[in-house]
Design a protein around this motif. Structure first.
Motif, PDB file in Angstrom:
ATOM      1  N   UNK A 134       0.805  -1.158   0.101  1.00  0.00           N
ATOM      2  CA  UNK A 134      -0.283  -0.088   0.013  1.00  0.00           C
ATOM      3  C   UNK A 134       0.701   1.404   0.012  1.00  0.00           C
ATOM      4  N   UNK A 135       1.960   1.262   0.830  1.00  0.00           N
ATOM      5  CA  UNK A 135       3.065   2.316   0.434  1.00  0.00           C
ATOM      6  C   UNK A 135       3.777   2.479  -0.637  1.00  0.00           C
ATOM      7  N   UNK A 136       3.664   1.570  -1.483  1.00  0.00           N
ATOM      8  CA  UNK A 136       4.156   1.958  -3.021  1.00  0.00           C
ATOM      9  C   UNK A 136       5.260   0.874  -3.184  1.00  0.00           C
ATOM     10  N   UNK A 137       5.746  -0.064  -2.329  1.00  0.00           N
ATOM     11  CA  UNK A 137       6.639  -0.889  -2.664  1.00  0.00           C
ATOM     12  C   UNK A 137       6.420  -1.764  -3.771  1.00  0.00           C
ATOM     13  N   UNK A 138       6.834  -1.939  -4.778  1.00  0.00           N
ATOM     14  CA  UNK A 138       6.449  -2.429  -6.178  1.00  0.00           C
ATOM     15  C   UNK A 138       7.042  -3.913  -6.319  1.00  0.00           C
ATOM     16  N   UNK A 139       6.234  -4.832  -6.367  1.00  0.00           N
ATOM     17  CA  UNK A 139       6.830  -6.237  -6.397  1.00  0.00           C
ATOM     18  C   UNK A 139       7.374  -6.370  -7.948  1.00  0.00           C
ATOM     19  N   UNK A 140       6.817  -5.518  -8.671  1.00  0.00           N
ATOM     20  CA  UNK A 140       7.617  -5.757 -10.123  1.00  0.00           C
ATOM     21  C   UNK A 140       8.904  -5.172 -10.276  1.00  0.00           C
ATOM     22  N   UNK A 141       9.236  -4.266  -9.378  1.00  0.00           N
ATOM     23  CA  UNK A 141      10.555  -3.614  -9.299  1.00  0.00           C
ATOM     24  C   UNK A 141      11.666  -4.425  -8.352  1.00  0.00           C
ATOM     25  N   UNK A 142      11.045  -5.118  -7.233  1.00  0.00           N
ATOM     26  CA  UNK A 142      11.761  -5.479  -6.188  1.00  0.00           C
ATOM     27  C   UNK A 142      11.552  -6.841  -5.683  1.00  0.00           C
ATOM     28  N   UNK A 170      -1.117  11.834   1.970  1.00  0.00           N
ATOM     29  CA  UNK A 170      -0.234  10.720   1.555  1.00  0.00           C
ATOM     30  C   UNK A 170      -1.439   9.561   2.208  1.00  0.00           C
ATOM     31  N   UNK A 171      -2.009   9.760   3.346  1.00  0.00           N
ATOM     32  CA  UNK A 171      -2.184   8.601   4.100  1.00  0.00           C
ATOM     33  C   UNK A 171      -3.821   8.008   3.484  1.00  0.00           C
ATOM     34  N   UNK A 172      -4.621   9.043   2.954  1.00  0.00           N
ATOM     35  CA  UNK A 172      -5.631   8.696   2.358  1.00  0.00           C
ATOM     36  C   UNK A 172      -5.663   7.627   1.187  1.00  0.00           C
ATOM     37  N   UNK A 173      -4.796   7.998   0.204  1.00  0.00           N
ATOM     38  CA  UNK A 173      -4.685   6.985  -0.963  1.00  0.00           C
ATOM     39  C   UNK A 173      -4.132   5.828  -0.415  1.00  0.00           C
ATOM     40  N   UNK A 174      -3.201   5.947   0.379  1.00  0.00           N
ATOM     41  CA  UNK A 174      -2.305   4.773   1.096  1.00  0.00           C
ATOM     42  C   UNK A 174      -3.405   3.816   1.600  1.00  0.00           C
ATOM     43  N   UNK A 175      -4.386   4.506   2.345  1.00  0.00           N
ATOM     44  CA  UNK A 175      -5.388   3.776   3.191  1.00  0.00           C
ATOM     45  C   UNK A 175      -6.346   2.858   2.266  1.00  0.00           C
ATOM     46  N   UNK A 176      -6.757   3.707   1.204  1.00  0.00           N
ATOM     47  CA  UNK A 176      -7.613   2.928   0.085  1.00  0.00           C
ATOM     48  C   UNK A 176      -6.853   1.830  -0.667  1.00  0.00           C
ATOM     49  N   UNK A 177      -5.702   1.851  -0.981  1.00  0.00           N
ATOM     50  CA  UNK A 177      -4.854   1.015  -1.401  1.00  0.00           C
ATOM     51  C   UNK A 177      -4.785  -0.343  -0.461  1.00  0.00           C
ATOM     52  N   UNK A 178      -4.881   0.049   0.710  1.00  0.00           N
ATOM     53  CA  UNK A 178      -4.587  -0.995   1.730  1.00  0.00           C
ATOM     54  C   UNK A 178      -5.851  -1.566   1.691  1.00  0.00           C
ATOM     55  N   UNK A 179      -6.937  -1.182   1.787  1.00  0.00           N
ATOM     56  CA  UNK A 179      -8.186  -1.825   1.902  1.00  0.00           C
ATOM     57  C   UNK A 179      -8.433  -2.588   0.558  1.00  0.00           C
ATOM     58  N   UNK A 180      -8.155  -2.114  -0.453  1.00  0.00           N
ATOM     59  CA  UNK A 180      -8.202  -3.247  -1.664  1.00  0.00           C
ATOM     60  C   UNK A 180      -7.194  -4.497  -1.464  1.00  0.00           C
ATOM     61  N   UNK A 181      -5.984  -4.235  -0.928  1.00  0.00           N
ATOM     62  CA  UNK A 181      -5.215  -5.222  -0.768  1.00  0.00           C
ATOM     63  C   UNK A 181      -5.640  -6.295   0.241  1.00  0.00           C
ATOM     64  N   UNK A 182      -6.223  -5.641   1.494  1.00  0.00           N
ATOM     65  CA  UNK A 182      -6.791  -6.609   2.454  1.00  0.00           C
ATOM     66  C   UNK A 182      -7.909  -7.463   2.077  1.00  0.00           C
ATOM     67  N   UNK A 183      -8.483  -7.008   1.023  1.00  0.00           N
ATOM     68  CA  UNK A 183      -9.709  -7.640   0.571  1.00  0.00           C
ATOM     69  C   UNK A 183      -9.276  -8.897  -0.259  1.00  0.00           C
ATOM     70  N   UNK A 184      -7.881  -8.879  -0.676  1.00  0.00           N
ATOM     71  CA  UNK A 184      -7.587 -10.043  -1.431  1.00  0.00           C
ATOM     72  C   UNK A 184      -6.124 -10.431  -1.046  1.00  0.00           C
ATOM     73  N   UNK A 185      -6.456 -11.198   0.450  1.00  0.00           N
ATOM     74  CA  UNK A 185      -5.328 -11.849   0.765  1.00  0.00           C
ATOM     75  C   UNK A 185      -4.412 -12.686   0.059  1.00  0.00           C
TER      76      UNK A 185
END
Ligand code: SF4
Length: 332
Positions: A71-79, A282-297
């Motif tokens: 959610x914080x932007x660590x990109x698994x395609x790059x790392x 910063x935290x608002x968009x991060x939180x939205x991405x977090x919620x989307x990811x948490x729904x797809x464990x």
């Protein structure tokens, strides 16, 4: 930094991350991933060196932490993101490095005594705790890391890794790269009570907190005690909350709030609201991405599985080389 630089960094799975992790580590990882080859890992064996009697939550903690990374932007395609304990080669290298590491080197590591004193409710007179810098050395040397991002207190660990690499290379021939410590400039991020932000102090703003919680927490964050009354002037340099202003506010906002504080023209709540609004950007968009990811464990687990498979390939190559140099493995 050249494009070829290889970075290794890990984080213990403590569960949901807070603002201190975001500003102290994840922002730095995000900057590094764009310009270096990065291996970021879940240091779950490291968690056991101090919390060996609390292992039941490790699985859930890993998931929550990696959701925050993504959610914080660590990109698994790059790392390459991986789980340490899913690559047993780390344990094997730890064992081999432990054969050549003098006990005195480990007893000299400053954090050894310090952590024992800080965590005096736990029995840390264990073999695993004494040896955790050797495990760190294995984590780093496994991937031929050229750089390790660290805070000042971790520099002795990287120095120890370099000493272990040199000793191994001297005994068995040139095998390991000596990594450099990359000292990261990180902002001071105090918790709500002015102490270091930490889950265990109950003073943290979590990345998973909703906007209302963040606002409520930051609104009651400790300020300069001289401003107990609205009409009393204060000084931002004595205000824990102002550290977040420095991270988030524009130069104009910093000048406005500093002046308003010193002259008592603004109250603390008004001052903090400016910072809270910026932090929320910063935290608002991060939180939205977090919620989307948490729904797809399962997708998050897949990301970890793919990264772990990639890391395992590198680890297998390193260990083939190491076994051959040391003369173990029986050639089979
Ligand atoms: S006015 Fe702002 S900088 Fe001054 S003490 Fe209050 S919150 Fe801190």
């Amino acid at each position: 930094m050249t494009a070829k630089q290889r970075i290794v960094s890990g984080m213990r799975p403590t569960g949901k991350l807070h603002l201190g992790h975001l500003l102290g580590t994840l922002r730095n990882w995000r900057a590094l991933q764009a310009r270096a080859e990065c291996f970021f890992f879940v240091a779950d064996w490291h968690a056991l060196t101090t919390d060996y009697d609390r292992s039941e939550n490790v699985g859930e903690n890993i998931l929550e932490m990696v959701i925050d990374w993504l959610a914080a932007g660590i990109d698994p395609e790059q790392v390459t993101l991986f789980v340490q304990s899913a690559i047993p080669e780390h344990a094997e290298l730890h064992l081999l490095l432990s054969m050549i590491t003098p006990v005195g080197w480990l007893e000299r590591v400053p954090t050894y005594k310090e952590t024992q004193q800080q965590l005096e409710d736990r029995d840390l007179s264990t073999y695993g705790f004494l040896g955790y810098p050797v495990l760190q050395a294995a984590d780093i040397l496994m991937y031929d890391a050229t750089g390790v991002p660290v805070g000042a207190d971790q520099v002795p660990h990287v120095e120890l890794t370099r000493e272990i690499a040199r000793r191994f290379n001297h005994l068995f021939g040139e095998t390991f790269v000596e990594p450099q410590a990359l000292l990261a400039e990180t902002p001071r991020v105090p918790g709500l009570d002015g102490r270091k932000m930490s889950k265990s102090y109950g003073n943290a703003v979590f990345l998973a907190d909703d906007a209302a919680e963040v606002k409520a927490k930051l609104s009651r964050m400790m300020t300069d005690p001289r401003r107990a009354r609205r009409r009393d002037p204060g000084d931002p340099s004595d205000c824990p909350a102002y550290n977040l202003h420095r991270v988030y506010c524009t130069p104009e906002e910093l000048a406005f709030t500093a002046h308003g504080c010193k002259t008592a023209e603004i109250g603390c709540l008004e001052c903090k609201q400016i910072m809270i609004a910026r932090a929320e950007e910063e935290l608002g968009p991060l939180r939205e991405r977090r919620a989307a990811l948490a729904a797809r464990p399962d997708d998050v687990r897949d990301v970890l599985a793919r990264g772990t498979a990639r890391a395992r390939t590198v680890a297998a190559e390193t260990m083939a080389r190491v076994r051959e140099r040391v003369g173990v493995g029986g050639g089979v």
